[in-house]
Scaffold this active site. Structure first.
Site, PDB file in Angstrom:
ATOM      1  N   GLU A  56      -0.290  78.494  15.830  1.00 56.50           N
ATOM      2  CA  GLU A  56      -0.161  79.744  15.089  1.00 56.50           C
ATOM      3  C   GLU A  56       1.284  80.219  15.048  1.00 56.50           C
ATOM      4  O   GLU A  56       1.771  80.688  14.008  1.00 56.50           O
ATOM      5  CB  GLU A  56      -1.042  80.832  15.722  1.00 56.50           C
ATOM      6  CG  GLU A  56      -2.529  80.513  15.695  1.00 56.50           C
ATOM      7  CD  GLU A  56      -3.001  79.817  16.950  1.00 56.50           C
ATOM      8  OE1 GLU A  56      -4.181  79.972  17.307  1.00 56.50           O
ATOM      9  OE2 GLU A  56      -2.177  79.099  17.591  1.00 56.50           O
ATOM     10  N   ARG A 189      -4.523  54.493  20.618  1.00 50.20           N
ATOM     11  CA  ARG A 189      -3.650  54.688  21.778  1.00 50.20           C
ATOM     12  C   ARG A 189      -2.750  55.903  21.584  1.00 50.20           C
ATOM     13  O   ARG A 189      -2.537  56.693  22.505  1.00 50.20           O
ATOM     14  CB  ARG A 189      -2.783  53.440  21.998  1.00 50.20           C
ATOM     15  CG  ARG A 189      -3.518  52.237  22.550  1.00 50.20           C
ATOM     16  CD  ARG A 189      -2.559  51.066  22.718  1.00 50.20           C
ATOM     17  NE  ARG A 189      -3.223  49.897  23.287  1.00 50.20           N
ATOM     18  CZ  ARG A 189      -2.613  48.739  23.532  1.00 50.20           C
ATOM     19  NH1 ARG A 189      -1.315  48.609  23.239  1.00 50.20           N
ATOM     20  NH2 ARG A 189      -3.276  47.725  24.056  1.00 50.20           N
TER      21      ARG A 189
END
Length: 328
Positions: A56, A189
């Protein structure tokens, strides 16, 4: 476009940002955030590496003055607890002049757990909940699992032949699958905080477990070894003596179990696998090494209903099969 369709459209972008950040934000959640005004994105962001800055805050900084009167879309309830590492998002949002917040799911962290949305409402911000909730739970499964259950979300990866073998009787296994499947493994990964292999795989292959995709090389995760010994020969590796040791891991949201039937069997027997990725190659091996051994089931009836089929896809000549653990 209806309000509902618009909300789903912008939340979809926030979810993309969330997925891209998975594996980089632990112990914080991989939140995605989009700020929209007059039908256009004016700011967006994801949680930064190591958990800060929050998504945010990134989006608000990018939006600047355009945040006034705008709508903010976030995959997780904005935080409500104070931290020396950055501002409290539920206070930062109304200060920026944002008038509506669309939040996919509530934060289970007891430091927030609904109080972030309450803080927004108290400041006069309109709050809409539940848009993209299922997808948000999937995107942030690692964080949610760690907060609720106290352990990472565990993905088990297996590269198999048509008949379910992982190697020839000699132990040779390179390469069962093709380049496209192996590239997908490297992407998995990059989205993990830690990769684990068993002693057999460690001794036979001395795997690097790094990420070898252009632009993602620095996202190689921590490495762990499952072994009954002390791991004196595994410098730079973290040692787990038992699957249950994942409950003591720090800053790990997502764990990828990659190597060996022993490690796979141990985690399945302990019922600590949440998702299975099977990369199935169009080859037959016949006599060879099986993917798993005894996992604690003594009746076929007990095997049913434990797994549901997720999304699958073709990766070159190989097929990816996804299975998700069914839990109450």
């Amino acid at each position: 476009m209806t309000d509902s369709a618009a909300h789903e459209r912008w939340m979809a972008r926030a979810l993309e940002l969330s997925r891209e950040a998975r594996g980089t934000t632990a112990p914080n959640p991989n939140v995605g955030c989009v700020i929209v005004k007059d039908g256009a994105i004016v700011g967006e962001g994801a949680t930064g590496p190591g958990g800060r800055p929050h998504a945010e805050a990134v989006a608000i900084e990018q939006a600047g003055d355009k945040a006034k009167g705008a709508t903010l879309y976030t995959t997780l309830e904005p935080c409500a607890h104070d931290s020396h590492r950055g501002p409290t998002c539920s206070r930062l949002i109304p200060e920026a002049g944002i008038v509506t917040v669309v939040s996919a799911i509530e934060d289970p962290d007891p430091r927030t757990a609904g109080s972030g949305l309450d803080c927004l409402r108290d400041a006069g911000v309109e709050v809409i909940e539940g848009i993209g909730a299922l997808e948000a739970r999937e995107a942030m499964a690692g964080f949610l699992m760690r907060i609720v259950e106290g352990r990472p979300y565990v993905t088990l990866k297996l590269a198999l032949s048509i008949d379910g073998k992982i190697a020839l009787p000699s132990g040779e296994s390179k390469w069962i699958t093709g380049e496209d499947a192996r590239a997908h493994v490297h992407l998995e990964r990059a989205h993990a905080d830690m990769i684990l292999v068993g002693r057999g795989t460690f001794v036979a292959d001395r795997p690097g477990l790094d990420v070898r995709l252009p632009g993602l090389e620095e996202r190689s995760p921590r490495r762990a070894l499952l072994t009954r010994g002390n791991g004196a020969d595994a410098a730079g590796w973290e040692i787990l003596n038992d699957p249950e040791d994942i409950f003591r891991l720090e800053d790990v949201n997502d764990l990828l179990v990659e190597g060996g039937s022993g490690a796979a069997s141990a985690f399945l027997k302990a019922d600590l696998v949440d998702r299975i990725l099977i990369y199935r190659a169009p080859i037959l091996i016949g006599e060879g090494k099986s993917s798993v051994g005894y996992i604690g089931l003594d009746r076929i009836a007990d095997a049913h209903g434990r797994w549901r089929v997720g999304d699958g896809t073709m990766l070159g000549i190989d097929r990816l099969e996804v299975y998700e653990r069914v839990r109450t």
